[in-house]
Design a protein around this motif. Structure first.
Motif, mmCIF file in Angstrom:
data_model
loop_
_atom_site.group_PDB
_atom_site.id
_atom_site.type_symbol
_atom_site.label_atom_id
_atom_site.label_comp_id
_atom_site.label_asym_id
_atom_site.label_seq_id
_atom_site.Cartn_x
_atom_site.Cartn_y
_atom_site.Cartn_z
ATOM 1 N N ASN A 90 0.866 -1.174 0.000
ATOM 2 C CA ASN A 90 0.000 0.000 0.000
ATOM 3 C C ASN A 90 0.908 1.231 0.000
ATOM 4 O OD1 ASN A 90 -2.516 1.422 0.263
ATOM 5 N ND2 ASN A 90 -2.110 1.681 2.446
ATOM 6 N N SER A 223 4.286 5.725 -7.623
ATOM 7 C CA SER A 223 3.857 7.073 -7.231
ATOM 8 C C SER A 223 4.542 8.181 -8.015
ATOM 9 C CB SER A 223 4.126 7.306 -5.738
ATOM 10 O OG SER A 223 3.361 6.433 -4.949
ATOM 11 N N LEU A 231 -3.167 6.424 -5.605
ATOM 12 C CA LEU A 231 -3.710 5.055 -5.473
ATOM 13 C C LEU A 231 -2.993 4.239 -4.425
ATOM 14 C CD1 LEU A 231 -4.246 3.919 -9.178
ATOM 15 C CD2 LEU A 231 -5.837 5.074 -7.649
ATOM 16 N N ARG A 232 -1.797 4.625 -4.051
ATOM 17 C CA ARG A 232 -0.968 3.905 -3.085
ATOM 18 C C ARG A 232 -0.611 2.512 -3.598
ATOM 19 N NH1 ARG A 232 1.294 6.494 -2.126
ATOM 20 N NH2 ARG A 232 2.097 5.878 -0.125
ATOM 21 N N ALA A 259 -5.730 0.168 -7.569
ATOM 22 C CA ALA A 259 -4.272 0.334 -7.648
ATOM 23 C C ALA A 259 -3.650 -0.794 -8.458
ATOM 24 C CB ALA A 259 -3.675 0.367 -6.239
ATOM 25 N N TYR B 63 -0.670 12.744 -4.104
ATOM 26 C CA TYR B 63 -0.855 11.977 -2.874
ATOM 27 C C TYR B 63 -2.212 12.286 -2.273
ATOM 28 C CZ TYR B 63 3.806 10.125 -2.852
ATOM 29 O OH TYR B 63 4.927 9.417 -3.195
ATOM 30 N N ASN B 90 -6.920 1.884 5.950
ATOM 31 C CA ASN B 90 -6.844 1.145 4.692
ATOM 32 C C ASN B 90 -7.640 -0.159 4.895
ATOM 33 O OD1 ASN B 90 -5.859 0.515 2.039
ATOM 34 N ND2 ASN B 90 -4.275 -0.782 2.958
ATOM 35 N N ASN B 256 -6.194 5.592 0.384
ATOM 36 C CA ASN B 256 -5.937 6.172 -0.930
ATOM 37 C C ASN B 256 -6.980 7.229 -1.303
ATOM 38 O OD1 ASN B 256 -7.981 4.887 -3.011
ATOM 39 N ND2 ASN B 256 -7.404 3.256 -1.587
ATOM 40 N N TYR B 257 -6.635 8.020 -2.305
ATOM 41 C CA TYR B 257 -7.452 9.164 -2.703
ATOM 42 C C TYR B 257 -8.825 8.734 -3.215
ATOM 43 C CZ TYR B 257 -8.895 13.171 -5.520
ATOM 44 O OH TYR B 257 -9.600 14.200 -6.073
#
Lengths: 361, 361
Positions: A90, A223, A231-232, A259, B63, B90, B256-257
Motif C-alpha cells: 500500500n 507514485s 492510489l498507493r 491500484a 498523494y 486502509n 488512498n485518494y
C-alpha cells in the motif's frame, strides 16, 4: 489514556506531508495554487491507467486479489524475476513498515543516512529501534561510514538511491561493493523510488544483485514516474524467504483493486513514461539555468526534484511561497535550515515557481 | 534467512481469503462463476461513488490528503462526533493492526471470542500477544466468560457485533453493561462492520457510549453496505487520545485518494443503501425458506451472510461448490467442520446457490 498505551509512543512525532492543494486553499484563502512539494508526476496519471480503472470500477464492490496475481505476474515478466520474489504494498511505505516489523525488536540498531526519506526513521521508531544516523558527505550517502557503524546489534540499513531529498545518487559499483561487504545478517532496504529518473550512466538498479544478496530488499513505486501516488501502490523485490515473512505480517487486502488495475496498465504505458522523462529533463534544464542566472546554489539531481539553497531560511521561504499559492518543501523537516526542495512541474509551473521565488526573495 | 528474522514469525500462518472469481476460473477452468464468500455487496458499488471517482481520476497523480479532511468531516457530521475522534484506515483491518501495535507487547493477553473474524487473531499474533480464546455459547459471544477471563495482563478485548461468521448479535444493553464492567485499562475494539444490516430492535451501534467509555474503539467499514471493498476504506471512532496514538503509528498516506472520494459519495447514496438493505431482507427470506424445505439447519443472522450446517464436511461442500463455479466459505478456516458460510447475493445468485447445493449434496 495514560495506562495501557506503550510508553515509547509518547515520543513519536507525526510525518510532515506536503500540503495538499485543497488544504492550502482552504487555510490560506488562495486560489489557482500549484504543488511542487511531493515529487508527484506533473503530467497527471498515466492515461492508460485511467482508462483501465474506468473499465474496472464496476468491480470495486469485490475485495482485491490478496495475492495481486496479475500485477505480480506483469512485474515478474518485466524484471525477469520469479513472482515469489515480489511483494506489493500500500505504497512502498507499507513495505518499509513490514520490514521494520519483521526485523527490528526494541533496542536493535537501524542505520539511516541523514537527511533522507523520513519514513525510515518514523517506522524504525514505531518498532522501538535505536536509530543510528550517518550524515551525508557532501550531500552523498556515506557508505564507508555506514559500514563502520555496523555492529552486532544492527538489523537494518536503509538506503535511498537516488536519495530524497538531495537528489544525489551512488554508482552501481559502490553499492555493489557495499552489498558484498555487509554481514549477511543485516538487512539492506534499498529504496529505488526515483531510479527511473537517473540519467548518469553508472546509476542503475540493483535488481541483478538480488540473487547474490539474500539480505537485500529493493523498493520501487508507482507514485512517481507512473503518476499513481493517489492510489498507493508500491512493490518490493527480495528473496522468496524474505517476501514470505513480510507477507505474513501484511493485511491480506492491503493493496486496493484500483491500484492493482492501474499499475498493470501504467507499466504498459511507454508513451507516458517517455513523455514524463522528457518533461523532467527539459524542466530541470530550465530551472538550472534560471537558478544560475539568479546566482542561487542548488544540488545537481538524478531525480525529478532538486534542493535549492535560499538566502533566507527555508521555513520563511516556504511560508512566503505558500501565501503566493506555490507549495514547496522546506528542508527544515529534514533538519536543513537553508534549503528548499521542489519537484519539476509543468513548464508553466516551473516558470511560476521561478517568478514567485524572485518576488519573495 | 534464518538469522535476522524474529523467531515468532515462523509460527504465523496466512489469512485464508475468499477466492477471487478470476482465481477460481483460472485454476478450475470454470466460467460464469459467482462469489458468495466474502460478504460483499452483490449490487455492485454505490453508483454515486462510481460517479465521484470517475470525476476525480485525473488527480490520482497527487498523494491523498493524509488527514482525510473531507471524509472525516462528513463522518463527523453524520455521526455527531468531533473529527478528532475519527480515524480512517486502509480497510478497518488496518485499524485493528494499529490498535494491536499500540497496546500489545509480547506476552500481553488479548481476548478473542471464538469463532470470529480471523484478523483479530492474526494481528495479535503478529505483535506476539498471548491469545485467550473464549468459545461462543450457542453461537453467541459469551460476555460473562470474557469478563471472567480478564486479568492484569489483558490489553485488548476484540468483539465483533454482529459476529462474523455466525451472524449473531448482542443487544445494546448487554454490551453497555459489559463496557461498564470492564477495567478502564483494557481496550475494547468493537467491530461493527455489519451493524447496518441488523434488523432486531435491540441491536444497535455503541457510538453513544463513546463518551463514557474512554477505552472503547469502534470500527466501521465501507466494504459491506456501501459496496467499496475493493477500495479499502474503513473508519474508527475513539477518544481523541486513542485516535492520536493510532495515527502516530499509521503510514501518512494509508487511505488512498479514490477511497476517500468514493466513501464520501457513498455516504450520501441513500437510494443505494435502501436498495441494498431490501435486497438482503428479500434474499434472506428466500434462503431461509429453501433451507427449511431442504431440512438444513442454519443460524439466524443479523447480517448479510449466514452459516448453514451441511450433512457432509464443510471442506468437501466447499470443494464441490467450487467445481460448480460457486464460491462459498468453508467454516473449517474458523475451526468449524460442518458449517459453510454464504452471503446473500442477487436473486439469481441465491437461486443458483440453492440449486447447486441440492445437486452436490
Amino acid at each position: 489514556m495514560d495506562e495501557p498505551v506503550k510508553k515509547f509512543l509518547k515520543e513519536l512525532t507525526p510525518y510532515p506531508p506536503g500540503k495538499p492543494i485543497e488544504e492550502l486553499e482552504r487555510e490560506y484563502g488562495v486560489k489557482n495554487s500549484i504543488k511542487l512539494a511531493s515529487n508527484e508526476n506533473p503530467l497527471g496519471p498515466s492515461p492508460k491507467a485511467i482508462k483501465a480503472i474506468k473499465e474496472s470500477l464496476n468491480k470495486i464492490n469485490r475485495y482485491p486479489d490478496s495475492k495481486g496475481y496479475y500485477l505480480k505476474n506483469r512485474l515478474a515478466e518485466k524484471f525477469g524475476l520469479p513472482m515469489a520474489d515480489i511483494i506489493l504494498g500500500n505504497g512502498s511505505d507499507e513495505i518499509i513498515k513490514l520490514a521494520t516489523h519483521a526485523f527490528v525488536s526494541p533496542g536493535d540498531e537501524v542505520i539511516i543516512p541523514f537527511p533522507t526519506f523520513l519514513m525510515y526513521e518514523k517506522n524504525a521508531q514505531s518498532f522501538q529501534g535505536k536509530i543510528i544516523k550517518i550524515p551525508l558527505k557532501d550531500f552523498y550517502i556515506d557508505l564507508s561510514s555506514i559500514l563502520n557503524a555496523i555492529s552486532e546489534k544492527t538489523k537494518i540499513v536503509f538506503l535511498n538511491n537516488p536519495n530524497n531529498p538531495t537528489g544525489t545518487a551512488l554508482g552501481i559499483n559502490e553499492i555493489s561493493y557495499f552489498l558484498q561487504s555487509i554481514p549477511k545478517e543485516v538487512i539492506i532496504v534499498l529504496d529505488e523510488a526515483y531510479i527511473e529518473f537517473a540519467t548518469e550512466k553508472n546509476i542503475e538498479s540493483t535488481i541483478h544483485l538480488l540473487e547474490s544478496c539474500p539480505n537485500l530488499i529493493i523498493l520501487r513505486t508507482f507514485s512517481k514516474l507512473y503518476g499513481l501516488a493517489g492510489l498507493r501502490i508500491g512493490y518490493g523485490f527480495a528473496s522468496k524467504d524474505i517476501i514470505n515473512v513480510l507477507t505474513l505480517l501484511q493485511q491480506p487486502f492491503s493493496t486496493n483493486y484500483i491500484a492493482q488495475v492501474g499499475a498493470i496498465a501504467a507499466l504498459n504505458d511507454n508513451k507516458f513514461v517517455k513523455k514524463t522523462l522528457a518533461l523532467i529533463t527539459e524542466g530541470l534544464k530550465f530551472i538550472y539555468s534560471q537558478l544560475n542566472t539568479m546566482g542561487l546554489q542548488y544540488i545537481n539531481t538524478q531525480t525529478n526534484f532538486l534542493m535549492i539553497k535560499t538566502p533566507i531560511s527555508s521555513k520563511e521561504t516556504h511560508e512566503r511561497m505558500l501565501k503566493e499559492g506555490v507549495i514547496i518543501r522546506s528542508m527544515e523537516d529534514f533538519g536543513i535550515k537553508d534549503f528548499i526542495r521542489i519537484n519539476i512541474g509543468l513548464p508553466e509551473e516551473n516558470e511560476r515557481f521561478i517568478r514567485t521565488l524572485k518576488k519573495i526573495l
